[in-house]
Design an enzyme around this catalytic site. Structure first.
Site, short mmCIF file in Angstrom:
data_model
loop_
_atom_site.label_atom_id
_atom_site.label_comp_id
_atom_site.label_asym_id
_atom_site.label_seq_id
_atom_site.Cartn_x
_atom_site.Cartn_y
_atom_site.Cartn_z
N CYS A 116 0.77 -1.30 -0.15
CA CYS A 116 0.17 0.01 0.07
C CYS A 116 0.90 1.16 0.15
O CYS A 116 0.13 2.19 -0.27
CB CYS A 116 -1.04 -0.03 1.12
SG CYS A 116 -2.07 -1.36 1.01
N HIS A 256 -3.45 7.29 2.30
CA HIS A 256 -4.04 5.75 1.54
C HIS A 256 -5.18 5.48 2.19
O HIS A 256 -5.82 5.70 3.20
CB HIS A 256 -2.81 4.83 2.24
CG HIS A 256 -3.22 3.45 1.75
ND1 HIS A 256 -3.57 3.01 0.56
CD2 HIS A 256 -3.22 2.27 2.72
CE1 HIS A 256 -3.80 1.67 0.66
NE2 HIS A 256 -3.88 1.23 1.95
N ASN A 286 -9.86 -0.34 -0.94
CA ASN A 286 -8.75 -0.35 -0.77
C ASN A 286 -7.94 -1.05 -2.26
O ASN A 286 -8.02 -2.03 -2.30
CB ASN A 286 -7.99 -1.14 0.42
CG ASN A 286 -6.62 -0.88 0.46
OD1 ASN A 286 -5.94 -0.56 -0.35
ND2 ASN A 286 -6.05 -1.37 1.62
#
Ligand code: UT7
Length: 333
Positions: A116, A256, A286
């Site tokens: 990520c 994020h 995500n």
């Protein structure tokens, strides 16, 4: 001589059409829209359903759009870096496949795996080639087809992830804009809490690994949550302090998008008003390496030249980091 900085001069994105809603997920596992909205903040995510399509196909669409927006010919590109944890195949690099499909013939390319945090690690890497004066056009891709490694029988992970491809262009500038600084960290001990068990050299694919569902995301949610909340907030505050920025100096936080609660905690630690935080987790979930550029893409029109922006991420590895940049252009309405 004026310092050369690397500036983002355009953003492209591709989203698959299929929307996997919480209501549909509730027919697949024991979950509910209410639980997912309360604990994570996601309403739906995009899934790449087309047979024979992969991460590179989403990235290529984003890169082509980027070329159009920045009036770039593929032959002008010097380097392409692809941040991903869902490569088309273990080798060759997905970056090579993207370059080929996008008609990029005069560049070299490679993949970068920081989960990520991948886009932020790739951005810092790409910036070095611009700041040194060596290159004039570097493409940074953040793309992941998380549906290919998500276990849709596991309610603790399947609501989290979605698919997307994104790309930004980095170019030199001598104006007071572009990437000012970055702070990145890793702690390999964190691998125990978030990983994919099989398919690598430690545990090559076999009938047994397939039977045991070892080719999917494995996550100990609470442990990751705890580290993510402190890691992302700490590194964002660290870069603010390093540059004597207080909350009034910051135009936008682009975090994020893993969990709305992690984003809120980071913004609170930075002392930021919620209206300065760019959030689109509700629509896409995500998308791993794609979340931050996807946010820049969604909110591009609101970003003004000279805006102080903090990017911040936390992910598997553990990896975490922040980038401080000044936005380099105004987007016409
Ligand atoms: O981007 C990479 C980094 N990843 C992250 O940042 C993710 C970090 N972790 C998280 O965001 C959260 O830990 C999750 C969203 C994954 C889970 O939320 P949580 O608040 O930590 O839930 P939990 O794991 O503590 O589970 C609470 C309860 C459990 O039930 P019991 O044991 O209390 O009866 C779970 O079984 O919620 C249950 N549960 C669910 N219930 C309905 C877990 N998943 C679900 C679900 N629907 N989908």
């Amino acid at each position: 001589m004026a310092k050369i900085r690397a500036a983002i001069t355009g953003v492209g994105a591709f989203l698959p059409e299929y929307r996997l809603t919480n209501d549909e997920l509730s027919t697949m596992v024991d979950t509910s829209d209410e639980w997912i909205m309360q604990r994570i903040g996601i309403k739906e995510r995009r899934i790449l359903k087309e047979e024979g399509k992969a991460t590179s196909d989403m990235a290529v669409e984003a890169v082509k759009q980027l070329f159009k927006k920045t009036k770039t010919s593929p032959d002008e590109v010097d380097l392409l870096i692809c941040a991903t944890i869902t490569p088309d195949m273990p080798f060759p690099a997905t970056a090579n496949i993207i370059a080929h499909k996008a008609g990029i013939h005069n560049a070299w390319s490679f993949d970068l795996n920081a989960a990520c945090s991948g886009f932020l690690f790739a951005l810092a890497t790409a910036a070095q080639f611009i700041e040194s004066g060596r290159y004039r056009k570097v493409v940074v891709v953040g793309a992941d087809m998380m549906s290919s490694i998500t276990n849709y029988k596991d309610r603790t992970t399947c609501p989290l992830f979605g698919d997307a491809g994104t790309a930004v262009m980095l170019e030199p500038t001598i104006e007071e804009v572009g990437i000012i600084d970055y702070i990145h960290h890793v702690n390999g001990l964190g691998r125990h809490h978030l990983h994919m068990k099989a398919g690598g050299s430690l545990r090559p694919a076999s009938c047994e690994t397939t039977k045991n569902d070892e080719h999917f995301v494995y996550q100990e949610g609470q442990a990751v949550f705890k580290h993510a909340v402190t890691g992302m907030a700490d590194v964002a505050v660290e870069i603010m302090k390093k540059h004597n920025l207080d909350s009034d100096d910051i135009a936008w936080l682009v975090p994020h998008q893993a969990n709305l609660r992690i984003i809120d905690a980071t913004a609170r630690r930075m002392g930021l008003n919620p209206d300065k935080v760019l959030i689109n987790i509700e629509k896409y979930g995500n998308t791993t390496a794609a979340t931050i550029p996807l946010c820049l893409y969604d909110f591009e029109k609101q970003l003004k030249k000279g805006d102080n922006i903090i990017l911040a991420a936390f992910g598997a590895g553990f990896t975490w980091g922040s980038v401080y940049l000044k936005w380099a252009y105004d987007t016409p309405e």
